[in-house]
Design a protein around this motif. Structure first.
Motif, PDB file in Angstrom:
ATOM      1  N   ASN A  71       0.797  -1.119   0.103  1.00 23.92           N
ATOM      2  CA  ASN A  71       0.256   0.341   0.032  1.00 23.92           C
ATOM      3  C   ASN A  71       0.601   1.500  -0.310  1.00 23.92           C
ATOM      4  O   ASN A  71       0.450   2.284  -0.628  1.00 23.92           O
ATOM      5  CB  ASN A  71      -0.890   0.382   1.220  1.00 23.92           C
ATOM      6  N   LEU A  72       2.258   1.289   0.517  1.00 25.84           N
ATOM      7  CA  LEU A  72       2.481   2.102   0.472  1.00 25.84           C
ATOM      8  C   LEU A  72       3.567   2.595  -0.727  1.00 25.84           C
ATOM      9  O   LEU A  72       3.863   3.465  -1.613  1.00 25.84           O
ATOM     10  CB  LEU A  72       3.832   2.155   1.349  1.00 25.84           C
ATOM     11  N   LEU A  73       3.817   1.672  -1.562  1.00 28.29           N
ATOM     12  CA  LEU A  73       4.550   1.676  -2.943  1.00 28.29           C
ATOM     13  C   LEU A  73       3.545   1.776  -4.009  1.00 28.29           C
ATOM     14  O   LEU A  73       2.440   1.258  -4.397  1.00 28.29           O
ATOM     15  CB  LEU A  73       5.412   0.167  -3.186  1.00 28.29           C
ATOM     16  N   ASP A  74       3.308   3.103  -4.749  1.00 28.32           N
ATOM     17  CA  ASP A  74       2.596   3.002  -5.586  1.00 28.32           C
ATOM     18  C   ASP A  74       2.745   1.864  -6.603  1.00 28.32           C
ATOM     19  O   ASP A  74       2.431   1.219  -7.373  1.00 28.32           O
ATOM     20  CB  ASP A  74       3.015   4.101  -6.694  1.00 28.32           C
ATOM     21  N   ASP A  75       4.512   1.404  -7.238  1.00 32.14           N
ATOM     22  CA  ASP A  75       4.287   0.132  -7.320  1.00 32.14           C
ATOM     23  C   ASP A  75       4.493  -1.022  -7.618  1.00 32.14           C
ATOM     24  O   ASP A  75       4.433  -1.806  -8.746  1.00 32.14           O
ATOM     25  CB  ASP A  75       6.234   0.488  -8.994  1.00 32.14           C
ATOM     26  N   LYS A  76       4.651  -1.799  -6.474  1.00 33.88           N
ATOM     27  CA  LYS A  76       4.224  -2.829  -5.607  1.00 33.88           C
ATOM     28  C   LYS A  76       5.428  -3.449  -5.987  1.00 33.88           C
ATOM     29  O   LYS A  76       5.648  -4.694  -5.221  1.00 33.88           O
ATOM     30  CB  LYS A  76       3.278  -3.217  -6.450  1.00 33.88           C
ATOM     31  N   VAL A  77       6.511  -3.466  -6.863  1.00 41.53           N
ATOM     32  CA  VAL A  77       7.432  -4.238  -7.509  1.00 41.53           C
ATOM     33  C   VAL A  77       8.413  -3.887  -6.107  1.00 41.53           C
ATOM     34  O   VAL A  77       8.806  -5.773  -5.541  1.00 41.53           O
ATOM     35  CB  VAL A  77       8.813  -3.725  -8.344  1.00 41.53           C
ATOM     36  N   GLY A  78       8.654  -3.264  -5.463  1.00 43.10           N
ATOM     37  CA  GLY A  78       9.656  -3.741  -4.277  1.00 43.10           C
ATOM     38  C   GLY A  78       9.340  -3.926  -2.743  1.00 43.10           C
ATOM     39  O   GLY A  78      10.605  -4.482  -2.096  1.00 43.10           O
ATOM     40  N   ALA A  79       7.987  -4.656  -2.816  1.00 50.27           N
ATOM     41  CA  ALA A  79       7.849  -4.848  -1.069  1.00 50.27           C
ATOM     42  C   ALA A  79       7.757  -6.362  -0.804  1.00 50.27           C
ATOM     43  O   ALA A  79       8.203  -5.611  -0.029  1.00 50.27           O
ATOM     44  CB  ALA A  79       5.861  -5.054  -1.825  1.00 50.27           C
ATOM     45  N   GLU A  80       7.799  -6.981  -1.510  1.00 45.70           N
ATOM     46  CA  GLU A  80       8.639  -8.119  -1.217  1.00 45.70           C
ATOM     47  C   GLU A  80       9.900  -8.373  -0.146  1.00 45.70           C
ATOM     48  O   GLU A  80      10.516  -9.061   0.078  1.00 45.70           O
ATOM     49  CB  GLU A  80       8.638  -9.248  -1.673  1.00 45.70           C
ATOM     50  N   ASP A  81      10.590  -7.448  -1.284  1.00 42.34           N
ATOM     51  CA  ASP A  81      12.399  -6.702  -1.003  1.00 42.34           C
ATOM     52  C   ASP A  81      12.473  -5.825   0.152  1.00 42.34           C
ATOM     53  O   ASP A  81      12.929  -6.661   1.488  1.00 42.34           O
ATOM     54  CB  ASP A  81      12.656  -6.305  -1.945  1.00 42.34           C
TER      55      ASP A  81
END
Lengths: 397, 181
Positions: B36-46
């Motif tokens: 929810n914080l990241l707009d591109d969602k890509v780095g969430a798992e990292d």
């Protein structure tokens, strides 16, 4: 519902997930980092002193001199070196100087539990305990003022006044009993050394037998403190500790570890029932004009006679919190009532030993807790329960 | 809270199981927060991975004062900001490239309940100014109080409350009043 609440509710539903593959990858990476950290920690705990010393050429030379000198000393004094004798009292003494303990244990039904104990610095007696049985989800919090037994599955809380004695029978108490047994019968304790695969060092092993209980205790030869314990035999109900698989001493415990907050919606059962029963003037006997010893002897005799004769009204009156400590139909007679004494750690009252003959011929000693009270200016006493499990004095014929 | 402190305590005393329990308890929530914080969602798992590795590395020295969830949520927020800053720099360096980075299409996280309304809300949340999005995500998904968020954002509690209110208003208007029904 207000629109703001609606949107908040909707935002709450914004849950993200990842594929099982990605989840596993992240989990693996995190656990790898953990293993690395644990390895480093273990390595840091045992610094390679030799390598540190040998870094400098001067220390290399001086170390060599010291090593040669040591060898010479050892050779010349070999015959004079005597391994210091170990006695079980040393372990008890070491345990009396502890502040806190953490143990991973098994009870006599092989149920695993963890226990955190805070000891009284003056007496070495457990003051606060927290025990948790993860499989059956039962939590015991024992405090000097109030104790709680919480059954997570049923969301049930039992509140008791004072400590929970079942979990306060800490190892030191067991050891004290076993030491007492070994004084009466020196053959009941065997001490030897054994190489321990887990710690890779030689440990003192003590096998103790007495009062129907037997334990194998592994002792650290340096600290004299136990590192593990294995229960071999227990003929009595009531004893909690069987095996101690892991034990740590003087650890800093989380601040509120002995606090208990009644969970929301929990059903409270027997709230302070025992305290109410023990303070009810209708229960117990008047002790006017009697000495403490006479009063204790009288109430103990009344109790055992009533139990043997199946007189439930009297057992309920003199021992309201635990009217049926044993099956009266298995008992034949009260043989002897001993002297009243103070048991450190037992805050409810003094103890009086009672020897009971069973129908199978065995003789067992029970220790009744006698609580004396003054209600409306009148002194009286009541039996609050029994302390520890009964001890077999003579076995069945 | 006490349960978390006990798990941390056991973890500090070398229990692998205790750490696993912490991870299993909070990894999902932290992924949602990062998502929810990241707009591109890509780095969430990292970000989630980094936060837990950092916890492993610092456990010997680390003292928990509040709740573990709030602590982890704060770490996720700090790392998310770093991630976004880094990405802005990368974008600036690749100014000639299109607005959307190729990575945006490679996100491996997805909404657990994929309805049209939630997808729309997720997009609307991504469009909010970062400060507002951070307040909403930390308050709703990280269980942080406004006072805690104010400390993190280095602003007053009133400002945080305003950011929260403006953020919700914008989301509501973006959804064209669908939720008010």
């Amino acid at each position: 519902m207000r629109p703001a609440e609606n949107i908040e509710k909707l935002i709450k539903k914004l849950h993200y997930e990842t594929s099982a593959e990605t989840h596993d990858k992240v989990y693996r990476n995190v656990m790898q980092a953990l293993d690395k950290q644990l390895k480093q920690k273990a390595g840091a705990a045992a610094p390679v002193l030799w390598r540190i010393i040998m870094k400098s050429p001067i220390t290399k030379l001086s170390t060599a001199v010291v090593v040669i000198a040591c060898i010479a000393l050892v050779v010349s004094f070999t015959e004079k070196i005597v391994t210091p004798a170990y006695s079980f009292e040393q372990t008890l003494k070491a345990m009396h100087d502890l502040r806190t303990m953490y143990m991973v244990c098994k009870d006599w039904s092989d149920e695993e539990f963890e226990i955190w104990i805070k000891l009284d610095p003056n007496t070495g007696i457990p003051e606060y305990c927290r025990a948790y049985w993860p499989r059956i989800k039962v939590l015991d919090i024992s405090r000097p003022d109030t104790s709680y037994q919480y059954n997570e599955r049923g969301n049930l809380v039992q509140i008791n006044s004072g400590k929970l004695y079942s979990i306060h029978v800490a190892p030191a108490n067991i050891f004290e009993q076993l030491l007492e047994a070994s004084r009466e019968n020196p053959d009941s304790m065997v001490i030897f050394h054994e190489h321990d695969g887990q710690s890779n060092k030689s440990l003192i092993v003590v096998i103790t037998r007495g009062y129907g209980q037997s334990y194998k205790v592994y002792i650290d030869p340096e600290t004299k403190l136990p590192v593990r314990m294995k229960g071999l035999e227990n003929k009595h109900l009531g004893a909690v500790f069987k095996d101690i698989e892991r034990i740590e001493f003087n650890v800093d415990l989380p601040e509120d570890i002995f606090d208990f907050e009644i969970p929301e919606g929990a059903k409270i059962i027997d709230h302070d029932r025992n305290a109410k029963l023990l303070n009810d003037p209708q229960n117990g006997i008047s002790t006017e004009g009697m000495t403490e010893q006479q009063a204790a002897e009288t109430i103990a005799t009344m109790y055992w006679d009533a139990l043997i004769n199946m007189d439930e009204t009297t057992t309920q009156k003199v021992s309201p919190a635990s009217p049926k400590m044993a099956d009266g139909s298995l008992l034949t007679e009260l043989v002897e009532v001993g002297r009243l004494y103070i048991q450190p750690g037992c805050g409810i009252g003094k103890l009086i030993p009672c020897r009971i003959r069973y129908k199978d011929g065995s003789l067992k000693e029970w220790k009744l807790i006698i609580k004396t009270r003054t209600i409306d200016g009148l002194s009286s006493c009541v039996i609050a329960g029994f302390y520890n499990s009964p001890v077999e004095i003579e076995s069945a014929k | 809270m006490l349960e978390d402190r006990l798990l941390l305590w056991k973890f500090k005393h070398g229990s692998r199981d205790a750490f696993r329990a912490i991870y299993e308890k909070y990894a999902g929530d932290m992924l949602t927060l990062a998502g929810n914080l990241l707009d591109d969602k890509v780095g969430a798992e990292d970000i989630v991975q980094d936060v837990f590795i950092k916890l492993v590395e610092s456990v010997g020295t680390f003292r928990l004062t509040g709740s573990l969830k709030s602590y982890l949520a704060t770490c996720v927020a700090n790392r998310s900001r770093d991630y976004i800053r880094k990405r802005i720099r990368q974008r600036a360096a690749m100014a000639k490239q299109s607005e959307k980075t190729p990575a945006e299409t490679n996100s491996t996280i997805y909404l657990a309940i994929n309805s049209e309304q939630l997808q729309k809300l997720s997009n609307a949340l991504s469009e909010l100014p970062y400060e507002q999005r951070e307040v909403i995500a930390l308050h709703i998904h990280g269980n942080l109080r406004f006072r805690q968020i104010a400390e993190l954002q280095n602003v007053s509690t009133k400002t945080v409350q305003s950011r929260y209110r403006y953020g919700l208003d914008k989301l509501r208007s973006t959804l064209n009043g669908e939720v008010e029904k």
